[in-house]
Design an enzyme around this catalytic site. Structure first.
Site, PDB file in Angstrom:
ATOM      1  N   GLY A  51      10.873  10.092  -2.980  1.00  0.00           N
ATOM      2  CA  GLY A  51      11.899   9.168  -2.481  1.00  0.00           C
ATOM      3  C   GLY A  51      11.754   8.919  -0.996  1.00  0.00           C
ATOM      4  N   ASN A 109      12.133   7.987  -9.929  1.00  0.00           N
ATOM      5  CA  ASN A 109      12.719   7.225  -8.826  1.00  0.00           C
ATOM      6  C   ASN A 109      11.834   6.091  -8.345  1.00  0.00           C
ATOM      7  OD1 ASN A 109      11.401   9.822  -8.065  1.00  0.00           O
ATOM      8  ND2 ASN A 109      11.475   8.938  -6.011  1.00  0.00           N
ATOM      9  N   LYS A 112      -2.583  -2.972  10.501  1.00  0.00           N
ATOM     10  CA  LYS A 112      -3.803  -2.167  10.418  1.00  0.00           C
ATOM     11  C   LYS A 112      -4.414  -2.184   9.001  1.00  0.00           C
ATOM     12  CE  LYS A 112      -1.831   2.547   9.908  1.00  0.00           C
ATOM     13  NZ  LYS A 112      -0.592   2.231   9.263  1.00  0.00           N
ATOM     14  N   SER A 113      -3.650  -2.613   7.994  1.00  0.00           N
ATOM     15  CA  SER A 113      -4.185  -2.659   6.621  1.00  0.00           C
ATOM     16  C   SER A 113      -4.718  -4.038   6.239  1.00  0.00           C
ATOM     17  CB  SER A 113      -3.090  -2.291   5.620  1.00  0.00           C
ATOM     18  OG  SER A 113      -2.575  -1.023   5.897  1.00  0.00           O
ATOM     19  N   HIS A 172      14.113  11.903  -9.878  1.00  0.00           N
ATOM     20  CA  HIS A 172      15.395  12.357  -9.322  1.00  0.00           C
ATOM     21  C   HIS A 172      16.283  12.842 -10.482  1.00  0.00           C
ATOM     22  CE1 HIS A 172      14.299  10.874  -5.491  1.00  0.00           C
ATOM     23  NE2 HIS A 172      15.118   9.856  -5.353  1.00  0.00           N
ATOM     24  N   LYS A 206      25.668   5.474   0.199  1.00  0.00           N
ATOM     25  CA  LYS A 206      25.078   4.399  -0.608  1.00  0.00           C
ATOM     26  C   LYS A 206      25.573   4.524  -2.047  1.00  0.00           C
ATOM     27  CE  LYS A 206      20.594   4.348   1.731  1.00  0.00           C
ATOM     28  NZ  LYS A 206      19.198   4.816   1.582  1.00  0.00           N
ATOM     29  N   GLN A 215      16.853  15.448  -5.566  1.00  0.00           N
ATOM     30  CA  GLN A 215      15.951  14.308  -5.393  1.00  0.00           C
ATOM     31  C   GLN A 215      14.541  14.721  -4.977  1.00  0.00           C
ATOM     32  OE1 GLN A 215      19.704  11.753  -3.747  1.00  0.00           O
ATOM     33  NE2 GLN A 215      17.718  10.788  -3.407  1.00  0.00           N
ATOM     34  N   THR A 225       0.812  -1.222   0.000  1.00  0.00           N
ATOM     35  CA  THR A 225       0.000   0.000   0.000  1.00  0.00           C
ATOM     36  C   THR A 225       0.851   1.280   0.000  1.00  0.00           C
ATOM     37  OG1 THR A 225      -0.151  -0.120   2.404  1.00  0.00           O
ATOM     38  CG2 THR A 225      -1.963  -1.115   1.159  1.00  0.00           C
ATOM     39  N   GLY A 226       2.167   1.135   0.018  1.00  0.00           N
ATOM     40  CA  GLY A 226       3.043   2.318   0.015  1.00  0.00           C
ATOM     41  C   GLY A 226       3.225   2.884  -1.387  1.00  0.00           C
ATOM     42  N   CYS A 276      17.615   4.195  -5.445  1.00  0.00           N
ATOM     43  CA  CYS A 276      17.163   4.810  -6.700  1.00  0.00           C
ATOM     44  C   CYS A 276      18.222   5.713  -7.328  1.00  0.00           C
ATOM     45  CB  CYS A 276      15.873   5.596  -6.474  1.00  0.00           C
ATOM     46  SG  CYS A 276      15.830   6.531  -4.945  1.00  0.00           S
TER      47      CYS A 276
HETATM   48  C1  11C Z   1      15.428   8.966  -1.311  1.00  0.00           C
HETATM   49  N1  11C Z   1      16.924   7.376  -2.338  1.00  0.00           N
HETATM   50  O1  11C Z   1      15.226   9.523  -2.380  1.00  0.00           O
HETATM   51  C2  11C Z   1      16.015   7.575  -1.240  1.00  0.00           C
HETATM   52  C3  11C Z   1      14.886   6.591  -1.184  1.00  0.00           C
HETATM   53  O2  11C Z   1      17.828   3.155   0.268  1.00  0.00           O
HETATM   54  O3  11C Z   1      16.143   2.532  -0.895  1.00  0.00           O
HETATM   55  C4  11C Z   1      15.322   5.145  -1.221  1.00  0.00           C
HETATM   56  C5  11C Z   1      16.088   4.720  -0.012  1.00  0.00           C
HETATM   57  C6  11C Z   1      16.715   3.375  -0.232  1.00  0.00           C
HETATM   58  O4  11C Z   1      15.147   9.474  -0.233  1.00  0.00           O
END
Ligand code: 11C
Length: 331
Positions: free
Chosen positions: A157, A308, A37-38, A235, A206, A153, A9-10, A126
């Site tokens: 995200g 993204n 809850k979903s 992004h 990352k 970004q 649901t996200g 992403c």
């Molecule tokens: C952002 N890149 O735009 C992040 C979202 O490690 O999968 C993804 C975070 C991840 O905030």
């Protein structure tokens, strides 16, 4: 294929369902999983309603594949439980990416490393995915030496809370439950994810670590500044890339025209260049503003944009699942 979507649901979960339908993923059963809850809530997919089930019920159903997009702690706790019943997990979080026993996969680059023994497969961040898709073929031709990347970004995200913050601020209200420590509308935050001891953010690190792992080359130097901007979807990245070998601009353009997953949008005389609004709902990584860096040899400037939630998350995960099916690595 029996498929579970954890975090159905996200924002990414919703995009996953769209991508699966568009690409006609060979599904026989869909198990949407979300928070307690979903449970029972209905998820619409290809003309049918599917009830959200609990994590335990989804594991008991022993799906062939589970795509996780519910955050690192959910993945850490529950991905091994799915793997233990024989499910192959494709995980969108950062939980397993740098685990040396797990593969980190961008199908255009390194899906060939996957085997039937890989039960938890990591989907990269992403901002890393769109950068490596843009650079992979140039790396093969000229050898990447150093990447300096600055990102711009989208709030998507971060997730729904950040989307709500931007929309409330844009409507002239104070955000009721802000995702960021500062306003995002009419502002820019040089802060994505948490700060680490070296002064960089986790998002920046990352990009450093994941790039080397996906490209399979620890010698590539990456330095990043990651910035959140008040954009809804898509992004953008400014890259300054130094290669080991010299290049001709015409050849760089030709390589990018033929790079899998890339669309070259580079006609500055007609004001054509990649913009986040043009990436919405698309899987291509848009590349433009190609320029030789005139201050040093073997160095290229370029601008890279992608949706993204699509190539940066849902599409890449579905492509991994498609590869597993096509190569009989699951089921
Ligand atoms: C952002 N890149 O735009 C992040 C979202 O490690 O999968 C993804 C975070 C991840 O905030």
């Amino acid at each position: 294929m029996k498929l579970a979507i954890v975090g159905a649901t996200g924002l990414v979960g919703t995009e996953l369902l769209k991508v699966l339908a568009e690409r006609q993923f060979p599904l026989t059963e869909l198990l949407p999983v979300a928070s307690a809850k979903s449970v029972g809530q209905l998820v619409h997919f290809q003309g049918k309603d599917y009830p959200v089930v609990s994590m335990d019920d989804a594991i008991a159903a022993r799906p062939d594949i589970a795509i996780f997009s519910a955050g690192g702690s959910v993945s850490k706790e529950h991905a091994p439980r799915f793997a233990a019943v024989g499910t192959t997990v494709v995980d969108n979080s950062s939980a397993w990416r740098m685990d040396p026993t797990k593969k980190l996969v961008v199908p255009e680059i390194n899906a060939n490393i996957l085997t039937v023994a890989d039960k938890i497969i990591a989907n990269p961040n992403c901002s890393t995915i769109q950068m490596v898709v843009a650079l992979n073929d140039l790396h093969k031709a000229y050898g990447l030496q150093r990447i300096v990347v600055s990102t711009y970004q989208s709030v998507t995200g971060t997730g729904k809370k950040a989307v709500d913050q931007l929309m409330e601020e844009r409507a002239g209200q104070t955000a009721s439950n802000p995702a960021y420590p500062h306003p995002i509308d009419l502002n820019v935050l040089p802060h994505i994810d948490v700060f680490e001891a070296n002064g960089y953010t986790k998002e920046e690190m990352k990009m450093v670590h994941e790039t080397k792992k996906i490209m399979g080359d620890n010698s590539i130097q990456v330095t990043a500044t990651c910035v959140r901007i008040p954009v809804m979807g898509g992004h953008s990245e400014a890259l300054n890339v130094q290669f080991h070998k010299e290049f001709a601009m015409a050849e760089v353009r030709a390589i990018l025209r033929h790079t899998a997953g890339v669309e070259l949008v580079d006609e500055p005389s007609q004001n054509l260049y990649p913009m986040p609004k043009d990436s919405h709902g698309r899987d291509a990584v848009l590349v433009g503003r190609l320029r030789r860096d005139e201050t040093q040899g073997c160095t290229l400037n370029l601008w890279v944009v992608a949706d993204n939630l699509r190539k940066g998350a849902a599409t890449n995960a579905v492509q991994i699942a498609e590869y597993l099916v096509a190569n009989k690595l699951v089921g």
